[in-house]
Design an enzyme around this catalytic site. Structure first.
Site, short mmCIF file in Angstrom:
data_model
loop_
_atom_site.label_atom_id
_atom_site.label_comp_id
_atom_site.label_asym_id
_atom_site.label_seq_id
_atom_site.Cartn_x
_atom_site.Cartn_y
_atom_site.Cartn_z
CE LYS A 168 33.01 41.88 35.71
NZ LYS A 168 34.36 41.76 35.24
C1 LIG Z 1 35.93 41.98 35.54
C2 LIG Z 1 36.70 43.17 35.21
C3 LIG Z 1 37.80 43.15 34.35
C4 LIG Z 1 38.45 41.86 33.89
O1 LIG Z 1 37.61 41.03 33.21
P1 LIG Z 1 38.11 39.53 32.92
O2 LIG Z 1 37.18 39.09 31.83
O3 LIG Z 1 37.94 38.76 34.19
O4 LIG Z 1 39.52 39.58 32.47
C5 LIG Z 1 38.39 44.33 33.97
N1 LIG Z 1 37.94 45.50 34.42
C6 LIG Z 1 36.92 45.58 35.29
C7 LIG Z 1 36.46 46.93 35.73
C8 LIG Z 1 36.27 44.42 35.73
O5 LIG Z 1 35.29 44.50 36.62
#
Ligand SMILES: *Cc1c(COP(=O)(O)O)cnc(C)c1O
Length: 389
Positions: free
Chosen positions: A190
């Protein structure tokens, strides 16, 4: 078209951007003796809340935990329906099931890829309790319309803001004037990365207090302080909670990442402009439409292959990119196509399916060099030229 040499090394689809500052910060925390949730986590929560303009932020071990706690804090459970797009990561819907509630898949807008507000309206029943809109790829959903629908039907809005660090809606950061909650992700891929990690943001004091309690076994307030001077050995368990805390090593990393967001985002935007100027000339490639209200975080750069104008489909296009040593991804395989959601397979989501069949996510991250982005742009252009109808 000039002869393009295939690059020798594979260009990864995504890489984190960790500088010496992050390493020094983490070493400092290791030496401090605070490993679990402590002062760094509190500082990161405070600075994150400030950065988006929210009252409260709770550091958690993932965005998934934040999405789950958001629903839990509003007592969403068995018998309740929650509207969510199928064009998202599994966490958005899994957490609805974890609460015992029922996900109801809505379709997406065919130009933005975000949840379609008309589709939301068509899915509302007397059992609907919440909407989980996803700020897909970093493009904000049509929040005013979604909040209006929620007001009209008395629904909770739990925003999946996993892609939305530095996403703006009408000039305001996601998390600012948030109706109920926004859940951010700091997963390794991210825009702001701590490896694993997430943040639940709210202006609602009751949600804030309950989420802190539920994230730490259900212990009463400030029990985490019990190891410090003046801390008491006594604690109570209010309800059987979970173990979702962020810890100080994560926060030490996150604080530096947060302080570098301007620099890292500037790099993303520079790379995006290389892609945009190359692809705007190609009618065979469609880009995500950005409405006037949208301030896109550029988490993902998505191209849409217009297969009516090409002799190859999306899958073959990805193989071609792979042959040129370019890593790609597809965000996302619709959830109703997954085994765990097979009972939803016949739900009609035409825009979701059309979107899914055309999309490719290209490499986009602050460690990507402008030369690498130019190479990707040239290769995409060459593949289009070679396979034009
Ligand atoms: C990455 C992601 C999540 C989950 O995030 P984590 O921190 O890995 O639990 C949830 N929703 C979307 C759209 C994502 O891309």
């Amino acid at each position: 078209m000039k002869n393009l040499k295939i690059r020798e090394d594979f260009l990864p689809y995504c890489l984190p951007d960790i500088s010496d500052k992050e390493i020094d910060s983490m070493l400092g925390t290791l030496k401090s003796g605070w490993l679990a949730k402590g002062p760094k986590t509190l500082e990161f929560q405070h600075k994150f809340a400030e950065s988006v303009g929210a009252k409260y932020a709770i550091g958690l071990n993932s965005c998934t935990a934040a999405l789950f706690l958001a629903l839990k804090c509003y007592n969403i459970g068995p018998g309740d329906e929650v509207i969510v797009p199928a064009m998202t990561f599994s966490a958005s819907a899994n957490t609805i099931l974890h609460c015992g509630a029922t996900p109801v898949f809505a379709d997406i807008d065919p130009e933005t890829g975000c949840i379609d507000t008309e589709s939301i309206k068509s899915k509302i029943t007397s059992r609907t309790k919440a909407i989980v809109p996803v700020h897909y790829s970093g493009l904000p959903c049509d929040l005013d319309t979604i909040y209006e629908i929620a007001d009209e039907h008395g629904l909770i809005v739990s925003e999946d803001a996993a892609h939305a660090v530095r996403t703006f809606y009408k000039g305001r950061a996601i998390g600012n004037k948030v109706r109920n909650t926004a859940s951010f992700s700091f997963y390794a891929t991210k825009n702001l990365a701590t490896g694993e990690g997430g943040m639940l943001v709210t202006d609602d004091e009751a949600v804030y207090n309950r989420a802190i309690m539920l994230a730490s076994h259900g212990m009463d307030a400030n029990a985490w302080k019990r190891y410090g001077k003046g801390g008491s050995w006594q604690y109570d368990i209010i309800e059987p909670g979970y173990k979702y805390n962020m810890f100080d090593l994560q926060a030490a990393l996150g604080l530096i990442q947060l302080s570098r967001m301007d620099e890292m985002q500037a790099k993303r935007f520079e790379l995006v402009s290389i892609y945009d100027s190359a692809f705007k000339q190609l009618p065979q490639i469609k880009l995500q439409y950005e409405p006037d209200y949208a301030g896109h975080s550029k988490h993902l750069y998505i191209i849409r292959i217009n297969s009516d104008m090409l002799t190859i489909d999306r899958n073959a296009f990805i193989e071609e990119l792979n042959r040129y040593n370019i890593g790609t991804s597809v965000h996302f395989i619709p959830l109703h196509m997954m085994t765990a959601y097979k009972k939803y397979r016949d739900v009609r989501l035409p825009n979701t399916m059309e979107w899914y069949e055309s999309i490719i996510s290209l490499p986009l991250y602050s460690k990507l060099s402008t030369e690498d982005a130019e190479y990707v742009a040239e290769v995409v252009t060459k593949i289009v030229e070679e396979h034009k109808k």
